[in-house]
Design a protein around this motif. Structure first.
Motif, PDB file in Angstrom:
ATOM      1  N   VAL A  74       0.884  -1.165   0.000  1.00 37.21           N
ATOM      2  CA  VAL A  74       0.000   0.000   0.000  1.00 37.21           C
ATOM      3  C   VAL A  74       0.921   1.215   0.000  1.00 37.21           C
ATOM      4  O   VAL A  74       1.819   1.310   0.835  1.00 37.21           O
ATOM      5  CB  VAL A  74      -0.913   0.016   1.242  1.00 37.21           C
ATOM      6  CG1 VAL A  74      -1.768   1.285   1.275  1.00 37.21           C
ATOM      7  CG2 VAL A  74      -1.791  -1.230   1.268  1.00 37.21           C
ATOM      8  N   SER A  75       0.731   2.130  -0.964  1.00 38.02           N
ATOM      9  CA  SER A  75       1.715   3.205  -1.092  1.00 38.02           C
ATOM     10  C   SER A  75       1.094   4.539  -1.460  1.00 38.02           C
ATOM     11  O   SER A  75       0.251   4.618  -2.358  1.00 38.02           O
ATOM     12  CB  SER A  75       2.767   2.831  -2.144  1.00 38.02           C
ATOM     13  OG  SER A  75       3.748   3.834  -2.260  1.00 38.02           O
ATOM     14  N   GLU A  76       1.551   5.576  -0.755  1.00 36.37           N
ATOM     15  CA  GLU A  76       1.251   6.951  -1.128  1.00 36.37           C
ATOM     16  C   GLU A  76       2.348   7.491  -2.030  1.00 36.37           C
ATOM     17  O   GLU A  76       2.172   8.508  -2.701  1.00 36.37           O
ATOM     18  CB  GLU A  76       1.142   7.819   0.131  1.00 36.37           C
ATOM     19  CG  GLU A  76       0.709   9.255  -0.127  1.00 36.37           C
ATOM     20  CD  GLU A  76       1.014  10.201   1.013  1.00 36.37           C
ATOM     21  OE1 GLU A  76       0.491  11.328   0.993  1.00 36.37           O
ATOM     22  OE2 GLU A  76       1.795   9.836   1.913  1.00 36.37           O
ATOM     23  N   ALA A  77       3.491   6.804  -2.069  1.00 42.06           N
ATOM     24  CA  ALA A  77       4.609   7.175  -2.935  1.00 42.06           C
ATOM     25  C   ALA A  77       4.385   6.554  -4.306  1.00 42.06           C
ATOM     26  O   ALA A  77       4.242   5.329  -4.421  1.00 42.06           O
ATOM     27  CB  ALA A  77       5.923   6.674  -2.337  1.00 42.06           C
ATOM     28  N   MET A  78       4.363   7.378  -5.354  1.00 37.55           N
ATOM     29  CA  MET A  78       4.050   6.861  -6.685  1.00 37.55           C
ATOM     30  C   MET A  78       5.026   5.772  -7.110  1.00 37.55           C
ATOM     31  O   MET A  78       4.619   4.748  -7.669  1.00 37.55           O
ATOM     32  CB  MET A  78       4.043   7.996  -7.710  1.00 37.55           C
ATOM     33  CG  MET A  78       3.608   7.527  -9.095  1.00 37.55           C
ATOM     34  SD  MET A  78       3.518   8.862 -10.311  1.00 37.55           S
ATOM     35  CE  MET A  78       5.262   9.162 -10.611  1.00 37.55           C
ATOM     36  N   HIS A  79       6.319   5.955  -6.839  1.00 38.98           N
ATOM     37  CA  HIS A  79       7.266   4.924  -7.272  1.00 38.98           C
ATOM     38  C   HIS A  79       7.221   3.680  -6.400  1.00 38.98           C
ATOM     39  O   HIS A  79       7.705   2.623  -6.809  1.00 38.98           O
ATOM     40  CB  HIS A  79       8.677   5.501  -7.399  1.00 38.98           C
ATOM     41  CG  HIS A  79       8.875   6.195  -8.710  1.00 38.98           C
ATOM     42  ND1 HIS A  79       8.662   7.547  -8.860  1.00 38.98           N
ATOM     43  CD2 HIS A  79       9.188   5.715  -9.944  1.00 38.98           C
ATOM     44  CE1 HIS A  79       8.869   7.871 -10.125  1.00 38.98           C
ATOM     45  NE2 HIS A  79       9.175   6.787 -10.801  1.00 38.98           N
ATOM     46  N   GLY A  80       6.604   3.768  -5.237  1.00 38.27           N
ATOM     47  CA  GLY A  80       6.314   2.555  -4.490  1.00 38.27           C
ATOM     48  C   GLY A  80       5.362   1.667  -5.268  1.00 38.27           C
ATOM     49  O   GLY A  80       5.521   0.442  -5.334  1.00 38.27           O
ATOM     50  N   ALA A 111      -0.287   5.650 -15.264  1.00 33.62           N
ATOM     51  CA  ALA A 111      -1.306   4.624 -15.482  1.00 33.62           C
ATOM     52  C   ALA A 111      -1.806   4.609 -16.923  1.00 33.62           C
ATOM     53  O   ALA A 111      -2.126   3.549 -17.470  1.00 33.62           O
ATOM     54  CB  ALA A 111      -2.473   4.837 -14.522  1.00 33.62           C
ATOM     55  N   SER A 112      -1.848   5.788 -17.554  1.00 35.55           N
ATOM     56  CA  SER A 112      -2.373   5.882 -18.920  1.00 35.55           C
ATOM     57  C   SER A 112      -1.546   5.078 -19.912  1.00 35.55           C
ATOM     58  O   SER A 112      -2.081   4.515 -20.871  1.00 35.55           O
ATOM     59  CB  SER A 112      -2.439   7.350 -19.364  1.00 35.55           C
ATOM     60  OG  SER A 112      -1.128   7.902 -19.537  1.00 35.55           O
ATOM     61  N   ALA A 113      -0.246   5.008 -19.686  1.00 35.55           N
ATOM     62  CA  ALA A 113       0.619   4.270 -20.616  1.00 35.55           C
ATOM     63  C   ALA A 113       0.382   2.767 -20.545  1.00 35.55           C
ATOM     64  O   ALA A 113       0.595   2.048 -21.519  1.00 35.55           O
ATOM     65  CB  ALA A 113       2.084   4.591 -20.328  1.00 35.55           C
ATOM     66  N   LEU A 114      -0.075   2.294 -19.376  1.00 36.99           N
ATOM     67  CA  LEU A 114      -0.288   0.858 -19.177  1.00 36.99           C
ATOM     68  C   LEU A 114      -1.755   0.462 -19.282  1.00 36.99           C
ATOM     69  O   LEU A 114      -2.100  -0.699 -19.087  1.00 36.99           O
ATOM     70  CB  LEU A 114       0.255   0.435 -17.805  1.00 36.99           C
ATOM     71  CG  LEU A 114       1.754   0.645 -17.571  1.00 36.99           C
ATOM     72  CD1 LEU A 114       2.120   0.269 -16.144  1.00 36.99           C
ATOM     73  CD2 LEU A 114       2.578  -0.155 -18.564  1.00 36.99           C
ATOM     74  N   GLY A 115      -2.612   1.435 -19.577  1.00 37.87           N
ATOM     75  CA  GLY A 115      -4.040   1.142 -19.679  1.00 37.87           C
ATOM     76  C   GLY A 115      -4.649   0.736 -18.356  1.00 37.87           C
ATOM     77  O   GLY A 115      -5.591  -0.074 -18.306  1.00 37.87           O
ATOM     78  N   THR A 116      -4.126   1.306 -17.264  1.00 35.05           N
ATOM     79  CA  THR A 116      -4.562   0.945 -15.907  1.00 35.05           C
ATOM     80  C   THR A 116      -5.403   2.062 -15.292  1.00 35.05           C
ATOM     81  O   THR A 116      -5.093   3.237 -15.457  1.00 35.05           O
ATOM     82  CB  THR A 116      -3.332   0.684 -15.013  1.00 35.05           C
ATOM     83  OG1 THR A 116      -2.588  -0.406 -15.557  1.00 35.05           O
ATOM     84  CG2 THR A 116      -3.737   0.357 -13.589  1.00 35.05           C
ATOM     85  N   THR A 117      -6.454   1.692 -14.585  1.00 37.01           N
ATOM     86  CA  THR A 117      -7.253   2.643 -13.816  1.00 37.01           C
ATOM     87  C   THR A 117      -6.892   2.490 -12.345  1.00 37.01           C
ATOM     88  O   THR A 117      -6.905   1.373 -11.809  1.00 37.01           O
ATOM     89  CB  THR A 117      -8.760   2.380 -14.009  1.00 37.01           C
ATOM     90  OG1 THR A 117      -9.078   2.504 -15.404  1.00 37.01           O
ATOM     91  CG2 THR A 117      -9.582   3.382 -13.218  1.00 37.01           C
ATOM     92  N   ILE A 118      -6.571   3.597 -11.690  1.00 35.56           N
ATOM     93  CA  ILE A 118      -6.148   3.544 -10.293  1.00 35.56           C
ATOM     94  C   ILE A 118      -7.348   3.701  -9.366  1.00 35.56           C
ATOM     95  O   ILE A 118      -8.104   4.659  -9.463  1.00 35.56           O
ATOM     96  CB  ILE A 118      -5.122   4.649  -9.988  1.00 35.56           C
ATOM     97  CG1 ILE A 118      -3.927   4.555 -10.940  1.00 35.56           C
ATOM     98  CG2 ILE A 118      -4.640   4.554  -8.542  1.00 35.56           C
ATOM     99  CD1 ILE A 118      -2.966   5.729 -10.832  1.00 35.56           C
ATOM    100  N   ASP A 119      -7.502   2.738  -8.469  1.00 30.83           N
ATOM    101  CA  ASP A 119      -8.565   2.789  -7.459  1.00 30.83           C
ATOM    102  C   ASP A 119      -7.980   3.384  -6.182  1.00 30.83           C
ATOM    103  O   ASP A 119      -7.568   2.666  -5.267  1.00 30.83           O
ATOM    104  CB  ASP A 119      -9.103   1.379  -7.224  1.00 30.83           C
ATOM    105  CG  ASP A 119     -10.221   1.353  -6.193  1.00 30.83           C
ATOM    106  OD1 ASP A 119     -10.835   2.412  -5.945  1.00 30.83           O
ATOM    107  OD2 ASP A 119     -10.481   0.270  -5.623  1.00 30.83           O
ATOM    108  N   PHE A 120      -7.921   4.706  -6.121  1.00 26.76           N
ATOM    109  CA  PHE A 120      -7.296   5.379  -4.986  1.00 26.76           C
ATOM    110  C   PHE A 120      -8.081   5.185  -3.685  1.00 26.76           C
ATOM    111  O   PHE A 120      -9.306   5.166  -3.681  1.00 26.76           O
ATOM    112  CB  PHE A 120      -7.196   6.887  -5.237  1.00 26.76           C
ATOM    113  CG  PHE A 120      -5.982   7.317  -6.017  1.00 26.76           C
ATOM    114  CD1 PHE A 120      -4.710   7.184  -5.487  1.00 26.76           C
ATOM    115  CD2 PHE A 120      -6.119   7.882  -7.282  1.00 26.76           C
ATOM    116  CE1 PHE A 120      -3.590   7.598  -6.192  1.00 26.76           C
ATOM    117  CE2 PHE A 120      -5.004   8.299  -7.993  1.00 26.76           C
ATOM    118  CZ  PHE A 120      -3.734   8.157  -7.450  1.00 26.76           C
TER     119      PHE A 120
END
Length: 300
Positions: A165-171, A200-209
Motif C-alpha cells: 500500500v503506497s502513497e509514494a508513486m514509485h512505491g 497509469a495511462s501508458a499501461l491502460g490501468t485505472t487507479i482505485d485510490f
C-alpha cells in the motif's frame, strides 16, 4: 552527457532510483558535460533548463511543478512516462511507453526474495518526514517501508511483501513492475496526484485510490492549508517542535483507516502491458546506446 535527477532535502526512493538504475544499464555512459542532459525517472520535464542545452528524455514525465517546457530542436525524445505528458508537450502519443523505473525488471530479481510481510505501507517522502506513519503502522500491525531508505533496501522490502500500500508513486510503479500487488493512497498534497494518472495511462490501468488522511497534527494542519502555502511552509518548517510539544501523538484513526485499506484486494496492470512496456524500453535503450556511440565515434 550528464544525468539529471531531482534531490530535495532528503533522499527519496523514486528519485534515487536514477543513480541505482542507470549505473547498471548504462555503465560509463555519463560524465559532467552539461551540454547534453539525460532526463530519466521523475516528473522532471521543467521549463527552466538552459534552452541551449540538449535534453535527452528517457521516460520522464511532466508533473505540473513548473510551466510546460517549450519543445524545440534541443529536445530529443525516446519515450515519456504517459499520455498526459505527451499531450502537454504536444508530441506524438506513441512516445508514451511508461515510467522508465519499469526497467528495474532488468536489474532486480524479486522472485529470489522470500515473502515475509502480508502487507507493507510506504508513505510519500514528505509524509515520512512530517507524519508519524512508522508509529501508525506499528499500531496497525503493518510493515513500514520508508522511502528515504536506500534503493536496495526499499526494493528488498517491496519484494518481500505480498501486497504494498503506497502513497509514494514509485512505491506503486516498482511494485507493479515487479508484479507485487498494490493499492494506491491518494497523496495528501494535491499537487502530487496528477502524475499518477500519467503513468497509469501508458499501461491502460485505472487507479482505485484510497484516502487515509493525516497521521498527526503536523500533517492535519498542513492539509488544512492547501491554498495557503506560506502557512503550510511555516507548519512543516516547525514540524519537529510541534511533534515535540504534542508528544508526537499519532492519530489512531490513521491506523484504523490504514488497516481497512489493507483488507482490500491489490491491483496490478496487465501482464501483457508491463511486458510490452519493458520490451519497448529495452529497444529504446539499445537505440540510445547506438545513437550516442555513433556520435562519440564521429566526434573522434
Amino acid at each position: 552527457m550528464k544525468m539529471f535527477a531531482y534531490r530535495g532535502k532528503h533522499e527519496n526512493f523514486g528519485d534515487e532510483l536514477n543513480h541505482w538504475l542507470w549505473e547498471r544499464l548504462l555503465p560509463g555512459f555519463f560524465d559532467d558535460d552539461e551540454s547534453q542532459l539525460f532526463l530519466g525517472i521523475g516528473s522532471i520535464l521543467y521549463d527552466n533548463f538552459d534552452p541551449n542545452m540538449q535534453k535527452i528524455v528517457f521516460g520522464s514525465g511532466y508533473g505540473g511543478y513548473t510551466n510546460p517546457p517549450k519543445v524545440d530542436r534541443n529536445w530529443t525524445f525516446y519515450f515519456v512516462r504517459g499520455k498526459k505528458t505527451a499531450e502537454v508537450l504536444g508530441i506524438d502519443p506513441s512516445y508514451a511507453i511508461g515510467d522508465s523505473g519499469i526497467l528495474t525488471r532488468s536489474c532486480w530479481d524479486a522472485k529470489s526474495i522470500e515473502k515475509r510481510y502480508p502487507v507493507s505501507f510506504m508513505p510519500h517522502y514528505e509524509s515520512a518526514m512530517y507524519g508519524s506513519w512508522d508509529r501508525a503502522c506499528e499500531l496497525a500491525g503493518i510493515h513500514y517501508i520508508d522511502p528515504r531508505w536506500s534503493v536496495e533496501k526499499v526494493l528488498t522490502e517491496i519484494s518481500a511483501s505480498h501486497k504494498v500500500v503506497s502513497e509514494a508513486m514509485h512505491g506503486v510503479i516498482i511494485s507493479d513492475a515487479l508484479r507485487v500487488p498494490w493499492r494506491a493512497i491518494q497523496p495528501l498534497a494535491p499537487q502530487n496526484r496528477a502524475k499518477w494518472y500519467d503513468w497509469a495511462s501508458a499501461l491502460g490501468t485505472t487507479i482505485d485510490f484510497d484516502t487515509i488522511g493525516p497521521s498527526n497534527i503536523v500533517e492535519a494542519a498542513a492539509g488544512l492549508a492547501p491554498g495557503n502555502p506560506g502557512w503550510r511552509k511555516n507548519i512543516t518548517f516547525r514540524h519537529r517542535r510541534i511533534r515535540q510539544l504534542t508528544g508526537d501523538y499519532t492519530f489512531r484513526s490513521a491506523a484504523r483507516t490504514l488497516n481497512a485499506v489493507t483488507e482490500k484486494p491489490g491491483q496490478l496492470s496487465a501482464d501483457s502491458a508491463i511486458e510490452s512496456a519493458h520490451q519497448r524500453m529495452l529497444a529504446e535503450l539499445e537505440r540510445l546506446k547506438a545513437d550516442f556511440s555513433l556520435a562519440k565515434e564521429t566526434a573522434h
